[in-house]
Scaffold this active site. Structure first.
Site, mmCIF file in Angstrom:
data_model
loop_
_atom_site.group_PDB
_atom_site.id
_atom_site.type_symbol
_atom_site.label_atom_id
_atom_site.label_comp_id
_atom_site.label_asym_id
_atom_site.label_seq_id
_atom_site.Cartn_x
_atom_site.Cartn_y
_atom_site.Cartn_z
ATOM 1 N N GLU A 206 0.822 -1.216 0.000
ATOM 2 C CA GLU A 206 0.000 0.000 0.000
ATOM 3 C C GLU A 206 0.854 1.265 0.000
ATOM 4 O O GLU A 206 0.370 2.338 0.351
ATOM 5 C CB GLU A 206 -0.935 0.000 1.205
ATOM 6 N N ASP A 243 -3.699 -1.499 12.203
ATOM 7 C CA ASP A 243 -4.563 -2.586 11.749
ATOM 8 C C ASP A 243 -3.805 -3.870 12.059
ATOM 9 O O ASP A 243 -2.859 -4.236 11.362
ATOM 10 C CB ASP A 243 -4.873 -2.474 10.255
ATOM 11 N N GLU A 286 -7.551 -1.645 14.702
ATOM 12 C CA GLU A 286 -8.454 -2.413 13.832
ATOM 13 C C GLU A 286 -8.158 -3.905 13.983
ATOM 14 O O GLU A 286 -6.986 -4.299 14.084
ATOM 15 C CB GLU A 286 -8.214 -1.954 12.384
ATOM 16 N N LYS A 338 -15.864 -1.253 3.204
ATOM 17 C CA LYS A 338 -15.211 -1.528 1.922
ATOM 18 C C LYS A 338 -16.291 -2.044 0.980
ATOM 19 O O LYS A 338 -16.819 -3.146 1.193
ATOM 20 C CB LYS A 338 -14.153 -2.616 2.108
ATOM 21 N N ARG A 367 -8.729 -0.912 -0.695
ATOM 22 C CA ARG A 367 -8.135 -2.228 -0.462
ATOM 23 C C ARG A 367 -6.642 -2.176 -0.749
ATOM 24 O O ARG A 367 -6.130 -1.201 -1.291
ATOM 25 C CB ARG A 367 -8.780 -3.288 -1.381
ATOM 26 N N SER A 368 -5.954 -3.251 -0.406
ATOM 27 C CA SER A 368 -4.509 -3.266 -0.670
ATOM 28 C C SER A 368 -4.213 -3.417 -2.162
ATOM 29 O O SER A 368 -3.177 -2.961 -2.639
ATOM 30 C CB SER A 368 -3.840 -4.378 0.126
HETATM 31 C C1 2PG Z 1 -7.332 -3.890 5.454
HETATM 32 C C2 2PG Z 1 -6.988 -3.601 4.007
HETATM 33 C C3 2PG Z 1 -6.358 -2.262 3.827
HETATM 34 P P1 2PG Z 1 -6.771 -5.654 2.437
HETATM 35 O O1 2PG Z 1 -7.083 -4.979 5.972
HETATM 36 O O2 2PG Z 1 -7.927 -3.044 6.098
HETATM 37 O O3 2PG Z 1 -5.219 -2.098 4.637
HETATM 38 O O4 2PG Z 1 -6.160 -4.616 3.478
HETATM 39 O O5 2PG Z 1 -7.343 -4.874 1.310
HETATM 40 O O6 2PG Z 1 -5.628 -6.540 2.030
HETATM 41 O O7 2PG Z 1 -7.826 -6.403 3.188
HETATM 42 MG MG MG Z 2 -8.086 -4.365 7.915
#
Ligand code: 2PG
Ligand code: MG
Length: 431
Positions: A206, A243, A286, A338, A367-368
Site C-alpha cells: 500500500e 490494523d 483495527e 469496503k 483495499r490493498s
Molecule cells: C485492510 C486492508 C487495507 P486488504 O485490511 O484493512 O489495509 O487490506 O485490502 O488486504 O484487506
Molecule cells: Mg483491515
C-alpha cells in the site's frame, strides 16, 4: 426512454497495483452520460466477504477475470439495461437477485461491485454532479480525517512484522491538506530513520515502507521517533493507528506472533495490545483479535473502547447483520466500510446505517490491491463518513485518492476543514 435509463453495460479487464487483472465496468445512459468504476481487491480478507470470481489456472497466477468480465457483459448488462441509473437500490437489488448466492460467488463480487459503482457514476454524470454530491443528502459534508499507512506488514509485506498496517491519524490537524502535509513529513522522516539504520527493505503493497524491524514494538518506537523528527507532537498532533489484522495469524483463540516469537491466547493478545496502548500514543486499533473471536473483540472493546477506536474489518465485512450482531455483543465501536466486501453500494451503505444506529463510528476504506479509481473518496463525502483509509501517501493508486480529496475540498463551503476534534473522542486522549 428517459435520459437516465441505462442503455449499455460494458465489462473489461484492466490491471491493479499488484499486477493482477481486475474488472472495470462502464455504464452508458440513454442521454449520453457515462460512468465507470474498477473493482479493488484485498489480500487480508474476512471469510464473510463477497468473493471475487477468478479464472484459476496458470495465467496470472489464477487471478484472471475473464469469467467476471463475461458476466458483466452478459447477464449483468441484460439485468441492468433499461433501469433508471438514479435508482441505485433498484440496480443493486437486481444484482443481488441475479447472483443468487450469499457471497456473490456466481457472478463475482468483483463484477457486481464495479457495476454497482459504475451505475452511481453514470447517474452523477447525467446530472452534471460530482459523485459525492449525487450521493449526499442536503447536509453539507466536511472532509474526512485521513488514516495513512507509514509501514506495511502482515500480508502486505511478506509478514515482515505481524501487525499489518502501522498508520498515523493527524488528530490535531484542522484541515484535510494539513493532515496530508503532516503525514508526508512523518513518512519522509520514517524513511530517513530507517535508511540511517539499514531498516528500509523496500515498499509494501500500500505504499508504506517495508521494514526490516526485529518486532512489532520496534515499529511503534520508530513511528513515534518519526513523528517527533517531523517536528510534530506524538498523540497531541499525530496519533498512531494499527490494523492488527489478527485473523491473519490467529484462530481458535491462539495467536502466533512469528516476529515476536510467541503464541498468545485471547487474554494474552489483549494484554499485549493494552500494553502498547499504555506506552504509545495509539488512538485506533483495527481487528485486534481474529474474526472468529467475537468474545475476545467484546472483551477488548470493554477494556479499551473508551480510550481507542476499536475497528471491525474482517469480523464485520461491511455487513449490516454482522454490525448489529457485534453491537449486541459489545464488540468493536467502529466499522470499516469496503464496498467490495459487500458487493454492492446499497449493501455497504446498509452496514453504515447499522453502525450509525448502534452509535458506532465508521471509516470508508480502499483495499490493498487498488487502481486509479477514486470512488471511495466520494463515498466518504457523499455518505457523511468522517474518516478515510486508502493506504500510504505514496504510489499513484493511493495519491489518486488523496488528491481527489484536495480537489473536492476546493468545492465545499467548509473548504478543507476536518470534523471537529470532538467528533473523535478517542483522538483527544493523548492531546
Ligand atoms: C485492510 C486492508 C487495507 P486488504 O485490511 O484493512 O489495509 O487490506 O485490502 O488486504 O484487506
Ligand atoms: Mg483491515
Amino acid at each position: 426512454m428517459s435520459a437516465t435509463a441505462i442503455s449499455s453495460v460494458t465489462g473489461r479487464r484492466v490491471w491493479n497495483s499488484r499486477a493482477r487483472p481486475t474488472v472495470e465496468v462502464e455504464v452508458a445512459l440513454a442521454g449520453g452520460a457515462r460512468g465507470r468504476a474498477i473493482a479493488p481487491a484485498g489480500a487480508s480478507r474476512g471469510s464473510g466477504e463477497a468473493v471475487d470470481l477468478r479464472d484459476g489456472g496458470e495465467a496470472f497466477g489464477g487471478y484472471g477475470v475473464e469469467r467476471a468480465v463475461t458476466a458483466a457483459n452478459g447477464e449483468i448488462a441484460a439485468a441492468l439495461e433499461g433501469l433508471d441509473a438514479r435508482d441505485q437500490e433498484g440496480a443493486d437489488r437486481r444484482l443481488v437477485a441475479l447472483d443468487g448466492t450469499a457471497d456473490k460467488s456466481r457472478l463475482g463480487g468483483n463484477a457486481t461491485v464495479a457495476a454497482s459503482m459504475a451505475v452511481a457514476h453514470a447517474a452523477a454524470a447525467a446530472q452534471g454532479l460530482p459523485l459525492w454530491r449525487h450521493l449526499a443528502d442536503d447536509a453539507e459534508p466536511v472532509m474526512p480525517l485521513p488514516e495513512i499507512q507509514i509501514f506495511g506488514g502482515g500480508a502486505h509485506a511478506a509478514r515482515r512484522v505481524d501487525v499489518q498496517d502501522f498508520m498515523v491519524i493527524a488528530v490535531g490537524a484542522s484541515e484535510y491538506a494539513e493532515a496530508l502535509d503532516w503525514t508526508a513529513e512523518v513518512y519522509r522522516a520514517a524513511r530517513a530513520i530507517m535508511t540511517e539504520r539499514g531498516l528500509l527493505a523496500g515498499t509494501a503493497d500500500e505504499g508504506g515502507h517495508w521494514p526490516a524491524f526485529d518486532g512489532n514494538e520496534q515499529a511503534l518506537e520508530t513511528l513515534v521517533e518519526a513523528i517527533e523528527r517531523a517536528g510534530l507532537e506524538p498523540g497531541g498532533q499525530v496519533g498512531i493507528s494499527l490494523d492488527v489484522a489478527a485473523s491473519e495469524f490467529g484462530a481458535d483463540g491462539r495467536y502466533r506472533l512469528a516476529r515476536d516469537g510467541r503464541t498468545l491466547d485471547t487474554d494474552g493478545m489483549c494484554d499485549l495490545l493494552g500494553g502498547w496502548i499504555e506506552r504509545f500514543p495509539i488512538v485506533s486499533v483495527e481487528d485486534p483479535l481474529a474474526e472468529d473471536d467475537f468474545d475476545g473483540l467484546a472483551a477488548f472493546t470493554r477494556a479499551f473502547g473508551a480510550r481507542v477506536q476499536v475497528m471491525g474489518d474482517d469480523a464485520l465485512v461491511s455487513d449490516a447483520a454482522r454490525v448489529r450482531q457485534a453491537a449486541e455483543a459489545g464488540a468493536c465501536n467502529a466499522v470499516l466500510l469496503k464496498p467490495n466486501q459487500a458487493g454492492t453500494l446499497t449493501e455497504c451503505r446498509a452496514a453504515l446505517e447499522a453502525a450509525r444506529a448502534a452509535g458506532y463510528g465508521a471509516v470508508v476504506s480502499a483495499r490493498s490491491g487498488e487502481t486509479e479509481d477514486v470512488t471511495v473518496v466520494h463515498l466518504a463525502l457523499g455518505w457523511g463518513v468522517e474518516q478515510l483509509k486508502v493506504g500510504s501517501i505514496a504510489h499513484g493508486e493511493r495519491t489518486a485518492k488523496w488528491n481527489e480529496g484536495l480537489r473536492i475540498a476546493e468545492a465545499l463551503p467548509s473548504g478543507g476543514r476536518l470534523p471537529p476534534r470532538a467528533a473523535f473522542p478517542w483522538g483527544t486522549r493523548c492531546g
